[in-house]
Write an enzyme that holds these catalytic residues in place. Structure first.
Site, PDB file in Angstrom:
ATOM      1  N   TYR A   7     -28.544 -88.367  49.612  1.00  0.00           N
ATOM      2  CA  TYR A   7     -29.522 -87.704  50.478  1.00  0.00           C
ATOM      3  C   TYR A   7     -28.853 -87.185  51.744  1.00  0.00           C
ATOM      4  CZ  TYR A   7     -33.267 -87.158  53.891  1.00  0.00           C
ATOM      5  OH  TYR A   7     -34.094 -86.656  54.870  1.00  0.00           O
ATOM      6  N   TRP A  45     -36.767 -91.918  60.354  1.00  0.00           N
ATOM      7  CA  TRP A  45     -37.785 -92.911  60.031  1.00  0.00           C
ATOM      8  C   TRP A  45     -39.207 -92.356  60.207  1.00  0.00           C
ATOM      9  CZ3 TRP A  45     -36.337 -98.580  61.692  1.00  0.00           C
ATOM     10  CH2 TRP A  45     -35.030 -98.869  61.292  1.00  0.00           C
TER      11      TRP A  45
END
Length: 285
Positions: free
Chosen positions: A123, A148
Site C-alpha cells: 500500500y 488513520w
C-alpha cells in the site's frame, strides 16, 4: 471555481462534497471513469474542464493491497499518472490525498514533508509511486499526506471497535504503532482551504496529538460510555496481519501551520464523530 472530485462516493469524498459549498464541485467515481484507463480519465477531465482535481480515490485496504499488488499499483500509481496527464492537458491543478504509510516508521520524531519515503508494505509503495507519478507528469500539484482516517461514510477503526464491543467480552488492540487519528470532515475542510489558498508541494494534514491504536480504542470506549469493557494491549507481531505496519508514522504539522491552518486534537474530533454517528443513527431510524 470548478473542482472535480474523484472518489466522491468514498468516506472522504462524501465529506468533501458536504463541507465544500463555496465552489462548484463535480463528483465522480468509478462509474464515470476507471482511473486505470487513461482514455476514460481524459474524456471526463476534458468534459468537465475543472480548475482543480481532488484525487481522493484510492485502494486503501492495506492487507488487500498486500494480497493484490497489481490492483494496488493500478489504482494508486497508474491511476494517479493518468489523472496527472489528463489534468496537464487542460491546465487543471491536482490535489492528491496520500498517506503516512509512505514512511518506514523507524523514526522517533514526526516526519517532515522532505523526509525520504521508504514504504514497508505494498500500500505504502503504491502510494509513494503515485506521488512520484504526479510530480513527474504534472507541474501544478499539491500532495496532502494524512493518517488513520475515520469518518461516518465508510469502514473505520472507531466503528470496528464499537461493533466488536457489542459481541466480545474483551478486546485486544495493538499498542506498538503510533500515529495521529484524523477525522474525514476535518480533513475535508483542510483540503478545501488549501485549494482555496492555491497550495503547492507537500502538506501533512492530521488532527493534532498522537496515540497508539490501543489508546485510540480505550478513548472510543470511554467517550461512548463503555469503560467497563477490558482492552488488552498486544504487539504488532501478535496481531499477525499480512502487511507490515510502520511503528511510528506521526506526521509533522508544520507544513499545514505554514498556511495558517490547524486541525483540532483527535480527541475532540472523535467526540464530533460519535455525535455525528448518533445523529445519523437517529435519522436513519
Amino acid at each position: 471555481m470548478r473542482v472535480l472530485v474523484l472518489g466522491a462516493r468514498g468516506m472522504l469524498g462524501t465529506d468533501l462534497l458536504s463541507e465544500w459549498q463555496s465552489d462548484e464541485l463535480i463528483p465522480a467515481g468509478s462509474a464515470e471513469a476507471d482511473l486505470g484507463n487513461f482514455n476514460e480519465v481524459e474524456k471526463l477531465v476534458v468534459k468537465v474542464r475543472p480548475e482543480w482535481i481532488v484525487l481522493s480515490a484510492a485502494f486503501t485496504d492495506v492487507d488487500g493491497c498486500e494480497r493484490d499488488p497489481e490492483l494496488a499499483f493500478a489504482v494508486n500509481a497508474t491511476g494517479v499518472e493518468n489523472v496527472a496527464r489528463a489534468a496537464q492537458s487542460v491546465a487543471a491543478r491536482v490535489f492528491l490525498v496520500s498517506t503516512d504509510y509512505v514512511f518506514d516508521g523507524m523514526g522517533n520524531r514526526p516526519y517532515d514533508i522532505d523526509d525520504p519515503v521508504a514504504p514497508i508494505n505494498v500500500y505504502g509503495a503504491s502510494k509513494a509511486a503515485g506521488e512520484a507519478a504526479l510530480r513527474q507528469y504534472h507541474s501544478a500539484w499539491c500532495i496532502g499526506r494524512t493518517s488513520w482516517l475515520f469518518g461516518i461514510h465508510g469502514p473505520s477503526f472507531p466503528e470496528k471497535i464499537l461493533s466488536a464491543a457489542q459481541t466480545r467480552p474483551q478486546l485486544s488492540v495493538v499498542n506498538d504503532q503510533i500515529g495521529s487519528p484524523t477525522y474525514t470532515r476535518d480533513l475535508a475542510c483542510a483540503i478545501r482551504d488549501l485549494v482555496g489558498k492555491d497550495a503547492r508541494g507537500i502538506t501533512h494534514i492530521t488532527n493534532e496529538g498522537i496515540c497508539s491504536w490501543y489508546d485510540f480504542a480505550r478513548e472510543i470506549l470511554s467517550v461512548s460510555g463503555q469503560k467497563n469493557i477490558p482492552v488488552l494491549p498486544i504487539t504488532t507481531d501478535q496481531s499477525a496481519r499480512p502487511a507490515r505496519r510502520p511503528h511510528y508514522s506521526v506526521l509533522s504539522a508544520a507544513s499545514l501551520h505554514a498556511y495558517n491552518l490547524r486541525l483540532r486534537p483527535w480527541q475532540q474530533a472523535l467526540r464530533a464523530f460519535l455525535q455525528e454517528r448518533r445523529s445519523t443513527t437517529v435519522t436513519s431510524s
